[in-house]
Design an enzyme around this catalytic site. Structure first.
Site, PDB file in Angstrom:
ATOM      1  N   ARG A  60       0.789  -1.262   0.000  1.00 48.51           N
ATOM      2  CA  ARG A  60       0.000   0.000   0.000  1.00 48.51           C
ATOM      3  C   ARG A  60       0.807   1.291   0.000  1.00 48.51           C
ATOM      4  NH1 ARG A  60      -3.878  -2.779  -2.082  1.00 48.51           N
ATOM      5  NH2 ARG A  60      -5.282  -3.859  -0.637  1.00 48.51           N
ATOM      6  N   ASN A  90      -0.056  -2.094  -7.512  1.00 50.73           N
ATOM      7  CA  ASN A  90      -1.245  -1.226  -7.521  1.00 50.73           C
ATOM      8  C   ASN A  90      -1.254  -0.231  -6.359  1.00 50.73           C
ATOM      9  OD1 ASN A  90      -1.740  -3.244  -5.624  1.00 50.73           O
ATOM     10  ND2 ASN A  90      -3.938  -3.275  -5.991  1.00 50.73           N
ATOM     11  N   ASP A 303      -1.607 -12.949  -1.146  1.00 51.25           N
ATOM     12  CA  ASP A 303      -2.486 -11.851  -1.591  1.00 51.25           C
ATOM     13  C   ASP A 303      -2.892 -10.989  -0.387  1.00 51.25           C
ATOM     14  OD1 ASP A 303      -3.974 -10.101  -3.123  1.00 51.25           O
ATOM     15  OD2 ASP A 303      -5.485 -11.564  -3.727  1.00 51.25           O
TER      16      ASP A 303
END
Ligand SMILES: [Zn+2]
Length: 425
Positions: A60, A90, A303
């Protein structure tokens, strides 16, 4: 550097021995070692594994430091027995340039708890329209070898082909989040009996299987390496079995949650169980477990997807998909596979290290190998309390469940990152 003498530890389930860690390596093994300068760790009943390697972690940072940072995620990883994690692209900004991947790599080195290997985006901004600077990321200080738009599928077959062709030059890998987006528009959970009953839009298994089938054929055509993220259906296992039998250079991962939890969890409408791909059926779980044992699925990857409270504790439809995984993965593996230590080491350390090219990781502790290892207490049972996790987020699907196994210590190149079950820094 500190030296450690680990007394009576079972390496991968073998008869107990002593391990002397000195100068970053396993200096000596054998019964009754002595080293007056070393810190002694009593390890009766403990099992030593090579440090775990996670091919699929969301840290993050940059962008959502309220959910996780490289440092807090690294600490969660070390406490879970990990010594290396691959950080997904991402973030915000997206890790689609040499600058961003170097930033993540540098933050990982500063935290110093695990090796953080950045994954680069396949397409600019994960938008699926044009290729990102794959070559520049490969040549950067982060030496990126795995590229993924994870969270999104590289849906355009022409772009996927070009990405596979591009990374072939440096033996790179495209890691695909397999989801045909036209088949999952508005999807909230697995498409099946439970979604029908709850009246929620379904995410059909075929949306995953169709992309895997297409991409193994593309990888075969181009002769490139393909990795499939978070395989979740029995049909995907059959497609992969077929591709591997043909010699396609494909590897695949399964998450702990897809090995344990079914779509019936959605009946609670608790968004902690919302994840992409969604939790599937008991039939899928049985096929995934069998494939993990027989090798059609190569590895377990977490994940690990931390989310801030406001993104998770809301109505199911508005909640972000994803769940924490780093601090519980080994316990789930132990629950699912039992004490098959060599298989656990293969699926959670050796093979992911090999796929990612992390040559210092994945070695069973033996004289001369890097002292990059973890000590597990297989007899311990613990109740998962979200508030006690080191992750900055709280979205674990295992809250208040009792799970087997506990990480007692983790070492990265001879330095302890976890001792007595607690992070050293
Ligand atoms: Zn994904």
């Amino acid at each position: 550097m500190n030296s450690y003498l680990i007394r009576n530890v079972s390496v991968l389930g073998a008869a107990p021995t002593d391990l002397l860690i000195r100068d970053g390596v396993v200096a000596e093994t054998g019964a009754g070692l002595s080293a007056p300068d070393a810190t002694v760790i009593g390890a009766d009943g403990l099992v030593a594994l090579p440090g775990l390697v996670d091919l699929h972690t969301h840290l993050r940072e940059p962008g959502r430091e309220d959910a996780e940072t490289v440092e807090t995620g690294s600490r969660a990883a070390a406490l879970g027995g990990y010594t290396a994690v691959c950080a997904m692209a991402n973030t915000s900004p997206v890790a689609d340039t040499a600058g961003v991947v170097e930033q993540v790599w540098r933050l990982g080195r500063e935290a110093g708890l695990v090796d953080v290997q950045p994954i680069g985006a396949v397409t600019v901004g994960l938008a699926g329209e044009r290729l990102a600077e794959l070559g520049a990321m490969a040549e950067s200080a982060a030496r990126v070898r795995i590229f993924s738009d994870d969270g999104h599928c590289v849906a355009d077959p022409r772009l996927m082909r070009r990405a596979l062709e591009y990374v072939k030059a440096f033996d790179g890998i495209i890691a695909q989040h397999a989801e045909e987006p036209r088949l999952t528009e508005g999807a909230q959970m697995h498409e099946g009996e439970v979604s029908t009953r709850l009246g929620l839009t379904g995410w059909p298994a075929v949306a995953e299987e169709a992309i895997i089938a297409r991409d193994v054929l593309l990888a075969e055509h181009v002769g490139s390496r393909l990795h499939i993220c978070h395989v979740s259906t029995a049909g995907s296992v059959e497609v992969l079995r077929h591709a591997k039998a043909r010699g396609v250079r494909v590897t695949a991962e399964v998450t702990p949650h897809h090995l344990l939890l079914t779509d019936t969890r959605a009946e609670s409408y608790d968004p902690v169980f919302k994840v992409n791909p969604p939790l599937r059926t008991a039939t899928d779980i049985a096929a995934l477990r069998a494939a993990l044992v027989d090798g059609v699925i190569d590895i377990i990857a977490t994940d690990h997807a931390p989310h801030a409270v406001e993104d998770k504790e809301c109505e199911w439809a508005y909640a972000r998909p994803g769940m924490l995984g780093l601090e519980t993965a080994l316990s789930i593996a132990l629950d699912v596979l039992g004490p098959q230590w060599d298989l656990i080491a293969e699926r959670m350390s050796r093979t992911p290290a090999r796929i990612a090219g992390l040559t210092e990781h994945g070695h069973a502790p033996a004289p001369g190998t890097p002292a990059t290892l973890t000590l597990v207490d297989p007899a311990a049972r613990r109740v998962i309390e979200p508030a006690e996790l080191a992750s900055r987020s709280r979205n674990t699907p295992y809250a208040r469940m009792t799970l087997p196994g506990r990480i007692v210590a983790t070492f990265l190149r001879g330095e302890a990152t976890v001792l007595d079950g607690k992070a050293v820094k």
